[in-house]
Design a protein around this motif. Sequence first.
Motif, PDB file in Angstrom:
ATOM      1  N   TRP A 213       0.149  -7.747   9.640  1.00 24.64           N
ATOM      2  CA  TRP A 213       0.727  -6.563   8.989  1.00 24.64           C
ATOM      3  C   TRP A 213       0.671  -5.444  10.009  1.00 24.64           C
ATOM      4  O   TRP A 213      -0.411  -5.072  10.482  1.00 24.64           O
ATOM      5  CB  TRP A 213      -0.106  -6.233   7.760  1.00 24.64           C
TER       6      TRP A 213
ATOM      7  N   HIS B 243       6.117  -2.862   9.954  1.00 26.70           N
ATOM      8  CA  HIS B 243       6.342  -3.085   8.531  1.00 26.70           C
ATOM      9  C   HIS B 243       6.230  -1.779   7.752  1.00 26.70           C
ATOM     10  O   HIS B 243       7.052  -1.487   6.875  1.00 26.70           O
ATOM     11  CB  HIS B 243       5.336  -4.098   7.981  1.00 26.70           C
TER      12      HIS B 243
ATOM     13  N   SER C  91       7.969  -3.829   3.595  1.00 25.12           N
ATOM     14  CA  SER C  91       6.754  -3.143   4.021  1.00 25.12           C
ATOM     15  C   SER C  91       5.472  -3.787   3.530  1.00 25.12           C
ATOM     16  O   SER C  91       4.394  -3.545   4.087  1.00 25.12           O
ATOM     17  CB  SER C  91       6.781  -1.702   3.511  1.00 25.12           C
TER      18      SER C  91
END
Length: 389
Positions: A9, A13, A303
């Motif tokens: 992550w 993102h 996201s």
Amino acid sequence: MSGARTARWTRRHLDLLTEDDATTAPLFDPAALPRILPGHDLWDLWPIQEEDGSTSVAAGRELWMALSAPALGHPEERHDRARIRLLGKKGAAWEDLGNAFPDGVSPGSREWSGSAIRRPGGTVSVYYTAAGRRGEARPTYRQSVIEARPTLIADGDRITLRHDVPHREVLRSDGRRYLPADEDDGAPGRIRAWRDPGWFRDPAGGGDRLLVAASTAWKDTFTGAIALAGPRDGAWSPLPPLLVAEGVNHELERPHVVVHDSRYYLFFCTQRHNFHPAGRAPTGLYGFAAPTLTGPYEPLNGSGLVIGNPAGQPDQAYAWLVLPDLHVVSFANYRSHPGLDLRYARAAQARAGFGGTVAPTLKLTLDGLSSRVLPAAEESRRVPGRSST
């Protein structure tokens, strides 16, 4: 499990994050909700599950657990007094069934979040986090993954867990891939993680797994991760992480997986002050999806944001948990005031704005890598015929 592909992550993102109706929780007032346990704060709920993932029922009541503490002093101090509470639920009504365990049996000085599974023989595997050490003079932040397997006793309207069972540590960080969570000093949000064990049975025949909120090394600091563990010799052994928040967040809490339409949805929650920089994204439920438990995972909605608190009340709820039918439970946190963070306010002011009870239930719809949140009362009207199997 050797084919696990760790997802990352990243800031890329988060650059795609948009806060809109699809990913924003409806507004409510945490301090206006009725308390499930008068005189006690209640947070971090989870059901006792059957081995197929459904919520266990005894004596006509769903069986749940939550963290609780006497509603005294500043709400942030509840973490230093946390105990696991057993709850019954019939319709919309909750019933207090008392502390899950007697005083002094946990290896820690308090009990933090976990998961629970009802076994065919009548016992319940309770996986939880023991924080600190039993009998310590002041709270420390050592975290251990513990299993207790008491027998569930349902005698008429009386439901309890048998107390005379061992509480044993069943999973340790390897100290290499995952940092140990053994700090003496700290506070929630500023400590390493090895906690929140979430049990999952892979319907594809992959066996039982535990997901754990973990920390990995990142340059000169640490970053949040979701560890995976598999059974070995009566305990559990760490496997490669499913997800690492590559320098963007240092605490991915309450990880859990829901399988829907043949996809594996990995969910976790985090707070706005745990992002780097703080406030980069909202306090919320975040999620990734993959074709198998071990990946490759991609973020939902570009996201990863699935449910964020509304901008006007950025701390109204926390600790979201997605159930197999896609209903989402959480607890009511703080009613915000402009320019004031109630975590650092005077005790009386923070207490007046704190919910400390169950938040309104929400409902998710999932379509591939897209999601949408609805109030649970609206989901049957707005998505007729939608299946969550």
